[in-house]
Scaffold this active site. Sequence first.
Site, PDB file in Angstrom:
ATOM      1  N   ASP A 149     -11.948   5.231  -0.714  1.00 39.60           N
ATOM      2  CA  ASP A 149     -11.841   5.183   0.746  1.00 39.60           C
ATOM      3  C   ASP A 149     -12.352   6.477   1.383  1.00 39.60           C
ATOM      4  O   ASP A 149     -12.593   7.472   0.696  1.00 39.60           O
ATOM      5  CB  ASP A 149     -10.383   4.916   1.167  1.00 39.60           C
ATOM      6  CG  ASP A 149      -9.370   5.747   0.385  1.00 39.60           C
ATOM      7  OD1 ASP A 149      -9.775   6.754  -0.243  1.00 39.60           O
ATOM      8  OD2 ASP A 149      -8.183   5.399   0.396  1.00 39.60           O
TER       9      ASP A 149
ATOM     10  N   ASN B 113       4.417   3.694   1.540  1.00 42.12           N
ATOM     11  CA  ASN B 113       4.594   2.332   2.054  1.00 42.12           C
ATOM     12  C   ASN B 113       3.995   1.293   1.103  1.00 42.12           C
ATOM     13  O   ASN B 113       3.846   0.140   1.466  1.00 42.12           O
ATOM     14  CB  ASN B 113       3.961   2.207   3.446  1.00 42.12           C
ATOM     15  CG  ASN B 113       2.465   2.500   3.434  1.00 42.12           C
ATOM     16  OD1 ASN B 113       1.882   2.735   2.374  1.00 42.12           O
ATOM     17  ND2 ASN B 113       1.845   2.494   4.599  1.00 42.12           N
TER      18      ASN B 113
ATOM     19  N   HIS C  90       0.894   1.345  -0.130  1.00 46.52           N
ATOM     20  CA  HIS C  90      -0.550   1.106  -0.019  1.00 46.52           C
ATOM     21  C   HIS C  90      -1.286   1.555  -1.275  1.00 46.52           C
ATOM     22  O   HIS C  90      -0.834   2.442  -1.996  1.00 46.52           O
ATOM     23  CB  HIS C  90      -1.147   1.735   1.260  1.00 46.52           C
ATOM     24  CG  HIS C  90      -1.301   3.219   1.258  1.00 46.52           C
ATOM     25  ND1 HIS C  90      -1.331   3.959   2.426  1.00 46.52           N
ATOM     26  CD2 HIS C  90      -1.461   4.126   0.256  1.00 46.52           C
ATOM     27  CE1 HIS C  90      -1.506   5.231   2.128  1.00 46.52           C
ATOM     28  NE2 HIS C  90      -1.589   5.359   0.818  1.00 46.52           N
TER      29      HIS C  90
ATOM     30  N   GLU D  30      -3.070  -0.909   3.801  1.00 45.12           N
ATOM     31  CA  GLU D  30      -1.720  -0.751   4.312  1.00 45.12           C
ATOM     32  C   GLU D  30      -0.975  -2.094   4.221  1.00 45.12           C
ATOM     33  O   GLU D  30      -1.603  -3.144   4.087  1.00 45.12           O
ATOM     34  CB  GLU D  30      -1.793  -0.302   5.780  1.00 45.12           C
ATOM     35  CG  GLU D  30      -2.569   1.007   6.003  1.00 45.12           C
ATOM     36  CD  GLU D  30      -1.790   2.262   5.614  1.00 45.12           C
ATOM     37  OE1 GLU D  30      -1.049   2.241   4.612  1.00 45.12           O
ATOM     38  OE2 GLU D  30      -1.941   3.277   6.315  1.00 45.12           O
TER      39      GLU D  30
HETATM   40  P1  PGA Z   1      -0.773  11.233  -2.597  1.00 42.82           P
HETATM   41  O1  PGA Z   1      -1.362   9.948  -1.878  1.00 42.82           O
HETATM   42  O2  PGA Z   1      -1.320  11.218  -3.984  1.00 42.82           O
HETATM   43  O3  PGA Z   1      -1.283  12.388  -1.799  1.00 42.82           O
HETATM   44  O4  PGA Z   1       0.710  11.099  -2.571  1.00 42.82           O
HETATM   45  C1  PGA Z   1      -1.414   8.745  -2.577  1.00 42.82           C
HETATM   46  C2  PGA Z   1      -1.825   7.645  -1.637  1.00 42.82           C
HETATM   47  O5  PGA Z   1      -1.530   7.715  -0.433  1.00 42.82           O
HETATM   48  O6  PGA Z   1      -2.440   6.680  -2.106  1.00 42.82           O
END
Ligand code: PGA
Length: 241
Positions: A67, A135, A137, A142
Amino acid sequence: MKINILKTADEIGEAIGKIFCDYVNEKPNAVLGLATGASPVPTYNYIAKQCKEGKVSFKDVTTFNLDEYCDLPKKHANSFYSFMVDNLFSKVDINFDNINFLDGNTDSVDESARYAKAIKDANGIDVQLLGIGRNGHIGFNEPADEFTDEAFKVKLTDSTIEANSIYFTDIAMPHYAITMGIGSIMRAKSIILVATGESKAEAVKAMIEGEVTPKCPASILQQHEDATIFLDEAAASLLKK
Ligand code: PGA
């Protein structure tokens, strides 16, 4: 789903890094799906060290990142492209022509078709690395009413904006991003997800023990035939067994 619970983020990084390095040593022109965020950093550190010591070469590897933010120049310090250059690409012998990113500054429908074709032309993703959001995702898919397929433009949720805005000091964090869809992630031959820390415990429980639902996008991994989850004890703390 295979679940591995290890003690520290560094141990997890070493375990996943080893899987990637072994894979690339076996298949030097491997196609890797890569993720940004704090979770994959120990993995990238391990790979960079192995590469520096001449134990693996990324010279023929192709990568696709999950992404990218919209409305942020590609080389802005906070772009995911810059994150990958800083944390991995500048530390390994990868050919920059083989690095693929979604462009968040162009028409998202055309961009989705371009990325899908590029992945297909590369014969698909061999191993896809994922983190998970608080959450649930994966990528920037999302919680939603339906599972998505190919890449699409997404409005980020408040939870994601809160989690990621700590990285934005000079400018406001973009509220839109372009992300590989659930279908494009699920088509990877093998998937490795990493989650560390207590803030991920609820999402991890929903992913592994909850129903498969787009309300927890990561729960779809229950249906992948080769998905491995790496957790530390805090992220695993709400699991029943
Ligand atoms: P993080 O993010 O590794 O910074 O916790 C993971 C994500 O949001 O997919």
